[in-house]
Design a protein around this motif. Structure first.
Motif, PDB file in Angstrom:
ATOM      1  N   ALA A  41      12.109  12.714   1.006  1.00  0.00           N
ATOM      2  CA  ALA A  41      11.016  12.739   0.020  1.00  0.00           C
ATOM      3  C   ALA A  41      10.898  14.126  -0.607  1.00  0.00           C
ATOM      4  CB  ALA A  41       9.706  12.332   0.681  1.00  0.00           C
ATOM      5  N   ALA A  42      11.046  15.173   0.196  1.00  0.00           N
ATOM      6  CA  ALA A  42      10.965  16.538  -0.326  1.00  0.00           C
ATOM      7  C   ALA A  42      12.063  16.790  -1.357  1.00  0.00           C
ATOM      8  CB  ALA A  42      11.058  17.541   0.819  1.00  0.00           C
ATOM      9  N   ARG A  43      13.286  16.366  -1.052  1.00  0.00           N
ATOM     10  CA  ARG A  43      14.394  16.530  -2.007  1.00  0.00           C
ATOM     11  C   ARG A  43      14.141  15.755  -3.299  1.00  0.00           C
ATOM     12  NH1 ARG A  43      18.513  19.035   0.467  1.00  0.00           N
ATOM     13  NH2 ARG A  43      18.557  18.971   2.735  1.00  0.00           N
ATOM     14  N   ARG A  44      13.657  14.508  -3.157  1.00  0.00           N
ATOM     15  CA  ARG A  44      13.379  13.661  -4.326  1.00  0.00           C
ATOM     16  C   ARG A  44      12.270  14.256  -5.185  1.00  0.00           C
ATOM     17  NH1 ARG A  44       9.429  10.362  -4.829  1.00  0.00           N
ATOM     18  NH2 ARG A  44       9.091  10.072  -2.586  1.00  0.00           N
ATOM     19  N   TYR A 104       0.823  -1.200   0.000  1.00  0.00           N
ATOM     20  CA  TYR A 104       0.000   0.000   0.000  1.00  0.00           C
ATOM     21  C   TYR A 104       0.860   1.254   0.000  1.00  0.00           C
ATOM     22  CZ  TYR A 104      -3.684  -3.204   1.434  1.00  0.00           C
ATOM     23  OH  TYR A 104      -4.569  -4.239   1.497  1.00  0.00           O
ATOM     24  N   LYS A 105       0.236   2.341  -0.461  1.00  0.00           N
ATOM     25  CA  LYS A 105       0.873   3.650  -0.431  1.00  0.00           C
ATOM     26  C   LYS A 105       0.910   4.151   1.020  1.00  0.00           C
ATOM     27  CE  LYS A 105       0.440   7.981  -2.910  1.00  0.00           C
ATOM     28  NZ  LYS A 105      -0.275   8.670  -3.970  1.00  0.00           N
ATOM     29  N   ARG A 106       1.993   4.764   1.397  1.00  0.00           N
ATOM     30  CA  ARG A 106       2.140   5.325   2.745  1.00  0.00           C
ATOM     31  C   ARG A 106       1.258   6.579   2.872  1.00  0.00           C
ATOM     32  NH1 ARG A 106       8.078   6.938   5.189  1.00  0.00           N
ATOM     33  NH2 ARG A 106       7.361   7.947   7.104  1.00  0.00           N
ATOM     34  N   PRO A 107       0.443   6.685   3.897  1.00  0.00           N
ATOM     35  CA  PRO A 107      -0.445   7.844   4.037  1.00  0.00           C
ATOM     36  C   PRO A 107       0.269   9.061   4.644  1.00  0.00           C
ATOM     37  CG  PRO A 107      -0.882   6.298   5.786  1.00  0.00           C
ATOM     38  CD  PRO A 107       0.180   5.673   4.920  1.00  0.00           C
ATOM     39  N   GLU A 108       1.362   9.427   4.016  1.00  0.00           N
ATOM     40  CA  GLU A 108       2.186  10.538   4.470  1.00  0.00           C
ATOM     41  C   GLU A 108       2.793  11.186   3.231  1.00  0.00           C
ATOM     42  OE1 GLU A 108       5.279  11.027   8.187  1.00  0.00           O
ATOM     43  OE2 GLU A 108       4.536   9.050   7.650  1.00  0.00           O
ATOM     44  N   SER A 109       2.794  12.512   3.185  1.00  0.00           N
ATOM     45  CA  SER A 109       3.262  13.206   1.988  1.00  0.00           C
ATOM     46  C   SER A 109       4.000  14.486   2.354  1.00  0.00           C
ATOM     47  CB  SER A 109       2.070  13.537   1.073  1.00  0.00           C
ATOM     48  OG  SER A 109       1.166  14.407   1.736  1.00  0.00           O
ATOM     49  N   VAL A 110       4.575  15.112   1.330  1.00  0.00           N
ATOM     50  CA  VAL A 110       5.260  16.385   1.482  1.00  0.00           C
ATOM     51  C   VAL A 110       4.626  17.422   0.561  1.00  0.00           C
ATOM     52  CG1 VAL A 110       7.488  15.456   2.225  1.00  0.00           C
ATOM     53  CG2 VAL A 110       7.036  15.714  -0.216  1.00  0.00           C
ATOM     54  N   LEU A 111       4.675  18.662   0.998  1.00  0.00           N
ATOM     55  CA  LEU A 111       4.268  19.815   0.206  1.00  0.00           C
ATOM     56  C   LEU A 111       5.429  20.787   0.288  1.00  0.00           C
ATOM     57  CD1 LEU A 111       2.220  21.641  -1.301  1.00  0.00           C
ATOM     58  CD2 LEU A 111       1.305  22.278   0.940  1.00  0.00           C
ATOM     59  N   THR A 139       4.524  18.346  -4.691  1.00  0.00           N
ATOM     60  CA  THR A 139       3.945  17.433  -3.705  1.00  0.00           C
ATOM     61  C   THR A 139       4.354  16.005  -4.021  1.00  0.00           C
ATOM     62  OG1 THR A 139       1.925  17.030  -4.971  1.00  0.00           O
ATOM     63  CG2 THR A 139       1.875  18.860  -3.409  1.00  0.00           C
ATOM     64  N   GLY A 140       4.187  15.138  -3.055  1.00  0.00           N
ATOM     65  CA  GLY A 140       4.425  13.720  -3.306  1.00  0.00           C
ATOM     66  C   GLY A 140       4.394  12.906  -2.040  1.00  0.00           C
ATOM     67  N   SER A 141       4.161  11.622  -2.220  1.00  0.00           N
ATOM     68  CA  SER A 141       4.088  10.691  -1.090  1.00  0.00           C
ATOM     69  C   SER A 141       5.468  10.229  -0.673  1.00  0.00           C
ATOM     70  CB  SER A 141       3.264   9.470  -1.475  1.00  0.00           C
ATOM     71  OG  SER A 141       1.933   9.842  -1.699  1.00  0.00           O
ATOM     72  N   LEU A 142       5.584   9.933   0.613  1.00  0.00           N
ATOM     73  CA  LEU A 142       6.817   9.349   1.131  1.00  0.00           C
ATOM     74  C   LEU A 142       6.846   7.868   0.797  1.00  0.00           C
ATOM     75  CD1 LEU A 142       6.437  11.932   3.020  1.00  0.00           C
ATOM     76  CD2 LEU A 142       7.700  10.613   4.703  1.00  0.00           C
ATOM     77  N   ASN A 143       8.007   7.385   0.391  1.00  0.00           N
ATOM     78  CA  ASN A 143       8.208   5.943   0.283  1.00  0.00           C
ATOM     79  C   ASN A 143       8.298   5.402   1.708  1.00  0.00           C
ATOM     80  OD1 ASN A 143       8.313   5.979  -2.570  1.00  0.00           O
ATOM     81  ND2 ASN A 143      10.476   6.517  -2.509  1.00  0.00           N
TER      82      ASN A 143
END
Length: 153
Positions: free
Chosen positions: A51-54, A6-13, A39-43
């Protein structure tokens, strides 16, 4: 099933802005007319900062370097039904971490055409009006209201 199913329910803005007060927004390919900051989800195996840098590099071609500022703020919001199948059955809320990248001036942006159609540099008030998500609007307004202050950072 493992967490990786599943996708991790955590993200960056990540708010990308200039010292002069311009904000970068990008229009998603789908849904058309959806404007956002980076924006994007954390692995599952990555920190919010990683995740923010990626995501910044993948979505804009920019490298954050020392300019990436963790605002130690964010929001929680419900995962909407159309996307809920990507998450574990008990996941109902996403946690969003906020970051800031302030540039000396506007830059050319290299978009991934699978994700974004176009980009615009806009004054903060116009960017807040155009941003499609309430969390993105809130971050832009908070930054614009505190420019030059250490309170947001």
């Amino acid at each position: 099933m493992s967490n990786n199913t599943y996708k991790r329910p955590e993200s960056v803005l990540i708010l990308v802005c200039t010292r002069d007060g311009d904000v970068l927004l990008m229009e998603r390919t789908r849904p058309r007319g959806f404007w956002q900051s980076v924006t994007g989800s954390l692995n599952w195996d990555e920190t919010a900062a990683a995740a923010a840098r990626r995501e910044l590099r993948e979505e804009t071609g920019l490298k954050a370097g020392q300019r990436l500022i963790d605002l130690h703020r964010g929001e929680r919001f419900p995962i909407v039904p159309p996307w809920r199948a990507r998450y574990a059955p008990d996941a109902r809320v996403n946690r969003e971490h906020w970051f800031l990248v302030e540039l000396a001036s506007r830059r050319m942006i290299r978009l991934d055409p699978k994700e974004h159609r176009q980009y615009r540099w806009l004054p903060a008030d116009k960017a807040a009006q155009l941003a499609s998500s309430w969390t993105n609007q809130k971050l832009i307004k908070a930054w614009a209201g505190r420019r030059g202050s250490r309170r947001l950072r």
